[in-house]
Design an enzyme around this catalytic site. Sequence first.
Site, PDB file in Angstrom:
ATOM      1  N   GLU A  52      21.124  22.291  27.689  1.00 55.71           N
ATOM      2  CA  GLU A  52      20.384  21.390  26.799  1.00 55.71           C
ATOM      3  C   GLU A  52      19.180  20.767  27.506  1.00 55.71           C
ATOM      4  O   GLU A  52      18.119  20.582  26.897  1.00 55.71           O
ATOM      5  CB  GLU A  52      21.303  20.273  26.291  1.00 55.71           C
ATOM      6  CG  GLU A  52      22.465  20.768  25.452  1.00 55.71           C
ATOM      7  CD  GLU A  52      23.735  21.006  26.254  1.00 55.71           C
ATOM      8  OE1 GLU A  52      24.822  20.735  25.720  1.00 55.71           O
ATOM      9  OE2 GLU A  52      23.627  21.452  27.429  1.00 55.71           O
ATOM     10  N   THR A 161      47.262  56.532  41.856  1.00 55.80           N
ATOM     11  CA  THR A 161      46.253  55.719  42.535  1.00 55.80           C
ATOM     12  C   THR A 161      45.949  56.174  43.955  1.00 55.80           C
ATOM     13  O   THR A 161      44.984  55.714  44.551  1.00 55.80           O
ATOM     14  CB  THR A 161      46.708  54.256  42.592  1.00 55.80           C
ATOM     15  OG1 THR A 161      47.946  54.185  43.315  1.00 55.80           O
ATOM     16  CG2 THR A 161      46.919  53.705  41.192  1.00 55.80           C
ATOM     17  N   THR A 196      46.972  46.062  51.534  1.00 52.41           N
ATOM     18  CA  THR A 196      45.645  46.598  51.211  1.00 52.41           C
ATOM     19  C   THR A 196      44.652  46.283  52.318  1.00 52.41           C
ATOM     20  O   THR A 196      43.835  47.132  52.706  1.00 52.41           O
ATOM     21  CB  THR A 196      45.154  46.017  49.871  1.00 52.41           C
ATOM     22  OG1 THR A 196      46.032  46.431  48.824  1.00 52.41           O
ATOM     23  CG2 THR A 196      43.744  46.489  49.554  1.00 52.41           C
ATOM     24  N   GLY A 296      51.679  44.814  40.030  1.00 52.29           N
ATOM     25  CA  GLY A 296      52.840  44.850  39.150  1.00 52.29           C
ATOM     26  C   GLY A 296      53.560  43.517  39.093  1.00 52.29           C
ATOM     27  O   GLY A 296      54.069  43.118  38.034  1.00 52.29           O
TER      28      GLY A 296
END
Length: 361
Positions: A52, A161, A196, A296
Amino acid sequence: MTDAIWMARAIKLAAKGRYTTEPNPAVGCVIVKNGEIVGEGWHQQAGTPHAEIHALNMAGANASGATAYVTLEPCAHYGRTPPCAEALVKAGVARVVAAMVDPNPKVAGKGLKILEDAGIKAESGLLEADARALNPGFLKKMETGLPYVRVKLAASIDGRTALNNGQSKWITGPEARSDVQRLRAMSGAIITGAGTVLADEPSLNVRLNQFPEPYPLEQVRQPLRVVLDRRQRLGSDNGFFQVPTPAWVVSNHQDHRTFPDHVETLRLPEEGFLTALLKKLPVNSVLIEAGAKLAGAFIAEGLVDELVLYQAPVVMGDQSRGLLALPVFSEMAQAPRFSIKDVRQVGDDIRLTLEVSCLPA
């Protein structure tokens, strides 16, 4: 019908802030007088002027007697910036149309009341569904206390994967990997697991040189990087920690390891570990980039709102690693179900965006 046209313009402007405003919402504003736009703007970054204010500054004296279209109710409280509702009153606008009421309890109708008390006609609800779609993370955080959670996955057409030996580079093509940078930039935090990080040493930051669309890249906000390391397997020399953007290492034990200054450690109780983490994160939206077990677990605990699956035109075979590690189901009714939100081709791959429609109790 004319109101909808101007509000659609405000929504388009708001979308320009989708990679920069976290933890604030993306908001757009258009000021119209005598059928012409005299001012417009969007919120660009937390701590800077709201949409605004940008629009009012552009409109100047023309704001007097005009109509302001804003995608979210003007704020009513003092934060890092003054209340926009008061600025609109001071500018002398005659009418304010908000797409939706702000769910923030500090606002929640108070902004519209300030306008009405000043004799300004104020209304809300125009293109509300489109306005809500701009800020799923902000809305969920305000309404539930939890961030909006996306899970990003990449798989072959038979749902694999990685090969059995762990090799996974690259299932998808460069266009899909570039598109992931957009997801990262939309997220306040990215969560992964220690497995990972040990296997790939990912950066988990936004790779600006791979960004898939024209954008002022200097404004893109890097997400908080979060690694779950319950067994404290990671060493401070891992490449993940050499990336200088903020990171958390989270476990359920006292952590005596020493990390670089930009890395914080966090201890959480084992019971309700993932929910507790989401509540601790100072962000509205989270991206899960992790292996099948952690991804998961978030789905099994009912913490996921959206799944983004990049599917490559390759078959990897039933000895390769699966997409998600989930509990064993004995009935189809137990299986989580998703509704398709969007399907599109990205390079040679398909990107499926799915919303959670049903999770087992």
